[in-house]
Design an enzyme around this catalytic site. Sequence first.
Site, mmCIF file in Angstrom:
data_model
loop_
_atom_site.group_PDB
_atom_site.id
_atom_site.type_symbol
_atom_site.label_atom_id
_atom_site.label_comp_id
_atom_site.label_asym_id
_atom_site.label_seq_id
_atom_site.Cartn_x
_atom_site.Cartn_y
_atom_site.Cartn_z
ATOM 1 N N ASP A 6 0.854 -1.190 0.000
ATOM 2 C CA ASP A 6 0.000 0.000 0.000
ATOM 3 C C ASP A 6 0.886 1.235 0.000
ATOM 4 O O ASP A 6 2.059 1.179 0.358
ATOM 5 C CB ASP A 6 -0.920 0.021 1.230
ATOM 6 C CG ASP A 6 -1.851 1.246 1.205
ATOM 7 O OD1 ASP A 6 -2.439 1.506 0.141
ATOM 8 O OD2 ASP A 6 -1.954 1.953 2.214
ATOM 9 N N SER A 7 0.299 2.361 -0.387
ATOM 10 C CA SER A 7 1.047 3.614 -0.378
ATOM 11 C C SER A 7 1.421 4.006 1.061
ATOM 12 O O SER A 7 2.356 4.770 1.266
ATOM 13 C CB SER A 7 0.197 4.714 -1.007
ATOM 14 O OG SER A 7 -1.053 4.799 -0.354
ATOM 15 N N TYR A 38 -0.450 8.584 -2.715
ATOM 16 C CA TYR A 38 -0.343 8.301 -4.142
ATOM 17 C C TYR A 38 -1.481 8.965 -4.923
ATOM 18 O O TYR A 38 -1.357 9.205 -6.115
ATOM 19 C CB TYR A 38 -0.439 6.783 -4.383
ATOM 20 C CG TYR A 38 0.853 6.020 -4.226
ATOM 21 C CD1 TYR A 38 1.913 6.507 -3.471
ATOM 22 C CD2 TYR A 38 1.008 4.784 -4.855
ATOM 23 C CE1 TYR A 38 3.089 5.774 -3.337
ATOM 24 C CE2 TYR A 38 2.183 4.052 -4.726
ATOM 25 C CZ TYR A 38 3.219 4.541 -3.964
ATOM 26 O OH TYR A 38 4.370 3.820 -3.849
ATOM 27 N N GLY A 39 -2.583 9.206 -4.245
ATOM 28 C CA GLY A 39 -3.835 9.617 -4.892
ATOM 29 C C GLY A 39 -3.775 10.800 -5.819
ATOM 30 O O GLY A 39 -4.561 10.901 -6.754
ATOM 31 N N CYS A 69 -3.729 -0.931 -2.256
ATOM 32 C CA CYS A 69 -4.006 0.470 -2.579
ATOM 33 C C CYS A 69 -4.887 0.554 -3.834
ATOM 34 O O CYS A 69 -4.550 -0.016 -4.881
ATOM 35 C CB CYS A 69 -2.665 1.164 -2.841
ATOM 36 S SG CYS A 69 -2.801 2.855 -3.382
ATOM 37 N N ASN A 70 -5.997 1.247 -3.730
ATOM 38 C CA ASN A 70 -6.902 1.381 -4.875
ATOM 39 C C ASN A 70 -6.265 2.155 -6.023
ATOM 40 O O ASN A 70 -6.434 1.813 -7.183
ATOM 41 C CB ASN A 70 -8.177 2.115 -4.459
ATOM 42 C CG ASN A 70 -9.151 1.198 -3.784
ATOM 43 O OD1 ASN A 70 -10.040 0.663 -4.415
ATOM 44 N ND2 ASN A 70 -8.969 0.988 -2.497
ATOM 45 N N THR A 71 -5.554 3.225 -5.666
ATOM 46 C CA THR A 71 -4.942 4.059 -6.702
ATOM 47 C C THR A 71 -3.934 3.235 -7.504
ATOM 48 O O THR A 71 -3.916 3.275 -8.735
ATOM 49 C CB THR A 71 -4.257 5.291 -6.061
ATOM 50 O OG1 THR A 71 -5.166 5.900 -5.146
ATOM 51 C CG2 THR A 71 -3.831 6.293 -7.102
ATOM 52 N N GLU A 155 -5.383 10.557 7.814
ATOM 53 C CA GLU A 155 -3.980 10.350 8.209
ATOM 54 C C GLU A 155 -3.642 11.136 9.471
ATOM 55 O O GLU A 155 -2.838 10.716 10.287
ATOM 56 C CB GLU A 155 -3.046 10.797 7.080
ATOM 57 C CG GLU A 155 -3.210 9.988 5.827
ATOM 58 C CD GLU A 155 -2.044 9.058 5.560
ATOM 59 O OE1 GLU A 155 -0.918 9.481 5.741
ATOM 60 O OE2 GLU A 155 -2.314 7.905 5.153
ATOM 61 N N CYS A 187 -11.188 3.364 -1.729
ATOM 62 C CA CYS A 187 -9.953 3.908 -1.148
ATOM 63 C C CYS A 187 -9.713 3.209 0.187
ATOM 64 O O CYS A 187 -10.647 3.020 0.966
ATOM 65 C CB CYS A 187 -10.089 5.414 -0.934
ATOM 66 S SG CYS A 187 -8.685 6.150 -0.076
ATOM 67 N N THR A 188 -8.448 2.855 0.416
ATOM 68 C CA THR A 188 -8.086 2.136 1.648
ATOM 69 C C THR A 188 -8.496 2.878 2.924
ATOM 70 O O THR A 188 -8.743 2.259 3.947
ATOM 71 C CB THR A 188 -6.553 1.964 1.712
ATOM 72 O OG1 THR A 188 -5.946 3.240 1.434
ATOM 73 C CG2 THR A 188 -6.071 0.928 0.746
ATOM 74 N N HIS A 189 -8.511 4.206 2.846
ATOM 75 C CA HIS A 189 -8.722 4.993 4.065
ATOM 76 C C HIS A 189 -10.184 5.184 4.455
ATOM 77 O O HIS A 189 -10.489 5.420 5.605
ATOM 78 C CB HIS A 189 -8.103 6.389 3.896
ATOM 79 C CG HIS A 189 -6.608 6.396 3.947
ATOM 80 N ND1 HIS A 189 -5.848 5.624 3.115
ATOM 81 C CD2 HIS A 189 -5.745 7.100 4.732
ATOM 82 C CE1 HIS A 189 -4.565 5.846 3.378
ATOM 83 N NE2 HIS A 189 -4.477 6.739 4.353
HETATM 84 N N1 DGL Z 1 -4.042 3.932 -0.603
HETATM 85 C C1 DGL Z 1 -4.694 4.958 -1.390
HETATM 86 C C2 DGL Z 1 -5.905 4.360 -2.115
HETATM 87 O O1 DGL Z 1 -6.493 3.382 -1.682
HETATM 88 C C3 DGL Z 1 -5.120 6.128 -0.522
HETATM 89 C C4 DGL Z 1 -3.968 6.906 0.040
HETATM 90 C C5 DGL Z 1 -3.095 7.546 -1.003
HETATM 91 O O2 DGL Z 1 -3.578 8.406 -1.761
HETATM 92 O O3 DGL Z 1 -1.929 7.175 -1.042
HETATM 93 O O4 DGL Z 1 -6.283 4.871 -3.129
#
Ligand code: DGL
Length: 268
Positions: A6-7, A38-39, A69-71, A155, A187-189
């Site tokens: 993950d990011s 990463y988004g 990570c979705n991104t 975060e 998104c993970t968050h």
């Molecule tokens: N992990 C990213 C996602 O799921 C969210 C956090 C990021 O932007 O790095 O898209």
Amino acid sequence: MLAFFDSGFGGLTVYKEVEKLMPEYDYMYLGDGARAPYGNHTPEIIKKYTEEAIEHLFDKGARLIIIACNTASALALRHLQQKYIRDTKATDRNILGVIFPVVEKAVEVSKTGRIGVVGTKGTIESQTYDRELTKLHSDAKIFSKACPLLVPFIEEGWHTKPEARMILKKYLLPLKSKNIDTLVLGCTHYPFMLRDFQRMMGKRTQVLHAGKIVAESLKDYLKKHPELEKLLSKKGKRKFLTTDSTEKFQDFAKKFLKMDVKAEKVEI
Ligand code: DGL
């Protein structure tokens, strides 16, 4: 070994459910906190960073990597599967993402085919969810919305503050008028604000997120791929790697996973 990328530490929302369902495996988790979020990066940068992370995990003995990570799943997964799996005809390793299992579930549970998707700018602009959803359900109507301010709030641990709820309300307003019956948290968050999402969308909208869905689908995948499953070590080992401060990662992971976490700093 089964590995997660993950990011940062958001991917722990997926890791936690997988580990709970299948505690017998050895797990390695890499969070690229130093280069997160990463988004908002360009697709090229996301591909480059994810590739570096994947190589690091393969070098460390990963056999199956879940891009939590979705991104990164949206923008880099196909490229990485081509490069490391299809081009090399590898059968002893694989890379999976988190988008497809959730898309399958959304299509299964949506009665009206009116599906909402929220995520980072990168994820939403890539239109990966739209493409995958309409591949499985050609009549589906997809309504998506990037919510770039949520990750920094979460975060900072500020997601329970009224300011975060106000922002969320603004983001969800255009989706609320679309009569969607399913909302995908891409998104993970966002699961950290799951209750707020659910409350604001109302009872008629089901809110889905990757955690349990990915855990179930991974279990199923391993059953269907015994040749790869038997290569995964099962000593109950846990290894946490971060490119950022180990204290920051440990503090978050300990609280969230409710276990002692020793993180190791790595350069990728
Ligand atoms: N992990 C990213 C996602 O799921 C969210 C956090 C990021 O932007 O790095 O898209």
